[in-house]
Design an enzyme around this catalytic site. Structure first.
Site, PDB file in Angstrom:
ATOM      1  N   LEU A  42       0.852  -1.190   0.000  1.00  0.00           N
ATOM      2  CA  LEU A  42       0.000   0.000   0.000  1.00  0.00           C
ATOM      3  C   LEU A  42       0.887   1.238   0.000  1.00  0.00           C
ATOM      4  CD1 LEU A  42      -2.584  -1.110   2.704  1.00  0.00           C
ATOM      5  CD2 LEU A  42      -2.941  -1.063   0.231  1.00  0.00           C
ATOM      6  N   SER A  43       0.301   2.377  -0.307  1.00  0.00           N
ATOM      7  CA  SER A  43       1.115   3.596  -0.299  1.00  0.00           C
ATOM      8  C   SER A  43       1.684   3.859   1.085  1.00  0.00           C
ATOM      9  CB  SER A  43       0.304   4.799  -0.789  1.00  0.00           C
ATOM     10  OG  SER A  43      -0.867   4.984  -0.018  1.00  0.00           O
ATOM     11  N   GLU A  44       0.931   3.521   2.153  1.00  0.00           N
ATOM     12  CA  GLU A  44       1.464   3.600   3.509  1.00  0.00           C
ATOM     13  C   GLU A  44       0.890   2.506   4.394  1.00  0.00           C
ATOM     14  OE1 GLU A  44       2.210   7.864   2.207  1.00  0.00           O
ATOM     15  OE2 GLU A  44       0.368   6.709   2.295  1.00  0.00           O
ATOM     16  N   THR A  45       1.712   2.066   5.328  1.00  0.00           N
ATOM     17  CA  THR A  45       1.338   1.137   6.390  1.00  0.00           C
ATOM     18  C   THR A  45       1.811   1.768   7.698  1.00  0.00           C
ATOM     19  OG1 THR A  45       1.567  -0.787   4.954  1.00  0.00           O
ATOM     20  CG2 THR A  45       1.680  -1.178   7.319  1.00  0.00           C
ATOM     21  N   HIS A  74      -3.118  10.873   4.954  1.00  0.00           N
ATOM     22  CA  HIS A  74      -4.171   9.850   5.028  1.00  0.00           C
ATOM     23  C   HIS A  74      -3.824   8.778   6.059  1.00  0.00           C
ATOM     24  CE1 HIS A  74      -2.411   6.550   2.537  1.00  0.00           C
ATOM     25  NE2 HIS A  74      -3.437   5.845   2.954  1.00  0.00           N
TER      26      HIS A  74
END
Length: 284
Positions: A42-45, A74
């Site tokens: 994902l774009s961020e974790t 986000h």
């Protein structure tokens, strides 16, 4: 340990930007966190930890598939949502998140959550050499860039304003030309449109060619566009930006500037909803 996946910036399922949130992650090593972030892709974790600073409700570490970030928007909203949903109780009226950028306040904004935009760590004009690199990466001519600025609040954003939303949606970036650039692009919709701005975020250097919906970029854009009145009366102090349109998402970012001067605040908010819950097992 418990894990949640939260969709951020859309009221409709699967049309925002998801973030994977790992609860009670204090026993994980940095290497385990980075490996899990690469695996989720994902774009961020993010990882929720016990706070270390006075006044913080929790500490957050934020990873892309390629690196750790001091702040991201986000993930801040999605992690606050997951923390509250799991029974977290803020010490005061607002949730206070500790992260690499310091303390970030999160408030309830009706049915949405919103964070206070952190100070920019780099702002001001983009020199011609960097702007030429940006234009090459985006595949645009010099006369297509209306304005530009550094709007970096941690991830490294440089921003350009194009003539309108259609120009933003029509971009076909050259991924091989980005190097270490993380570029945000914005253009105004016609008056009377559902949203005021169209935004796109490109950051292939950290493993995210195009981020679906980006809180940190929208925060930096708001501080620049509103603070310098780049669009004049065309942009109100409270507006909604669209992002993700070009990749099949329907992100809606709500921006609200409170005050008018050196002590003003920019709040960036949106819808949050849990889409996946489960258990994470990293034992060998």
């Amino acid at each position: 340990m418990r894990m949640s996946q939260v969709d951020v910036f859309s009221t409709e399922p699967l049309l925002g930007n998801p973030v994977a949130v790992v609860h009670d992650a204090d026993d994980l090593t940095t290497e385990q966190m980075a490996a899990f972030a690469r695996w989720t892709n994902l774009s961020e974790t993010t990882f929720l930890l016990r706070p270390t600073l006075p006044g913080a409700d929790y500490r957050l570490r934020i990873f892309t598939p390629g690196e750790e970030l001091p702040f991201a928007g986000h993930p801040t909203l999605g992690s606050a949502h997951a923390w509250l949903e799991a029974g977290g109780r803020p010490r005061g009226e607002r949730v206070v998140q500790e992260c690499g950028a310091g303390l970030v306040a999160v408030r309830r904004d009706g049915e949405r959550l919103a964070f206070a935009a952190p100070p920019l760590v780099r702002s001001g004009p983009v020199d011609e050499a960097d702007l030429a690199r940006v234009r090459r990466a985006l595949g645009v001519a010099p006369d297509e860039v209306v304005a530009s600025a550094w709007v970096d609040n941690g991830p490294g954003w440089v921003a350009v304003l194009l003539r309108d939303a259609d120009a933003v949606l029509g971009l076909r970036p050259d991924w091989s030309a980005f190097d270490d650039l993380e570029i945000g692009v914005v253009g105004a919709h016609a008056p009377g449109s559902e949203t005021a701005l169209e935004v796109r975020a490109f950051c292939p250097g950290i493993g995210v060619p195009e981020d679906p919906v980006t809180g940190s970029l929208n925060a930096g854009l708001a501080q620049w566009l509103l603070g310098e009145r780049v669009l004049g009366e065309r942009l109100a102090s409270s507006y909604v930006a669209a992002q993700g349109t070009a990749i099949g998402r329907r992100g809606r970012v709500h921006v609200d500037r409170v005050g008018d001067g050196d002590d003003d605040e920019v709040w960036v908010g949106g819808a949050t909803r849990t889409t996946i819950t489960g258990e994470l097992d990293l034992r060998r």
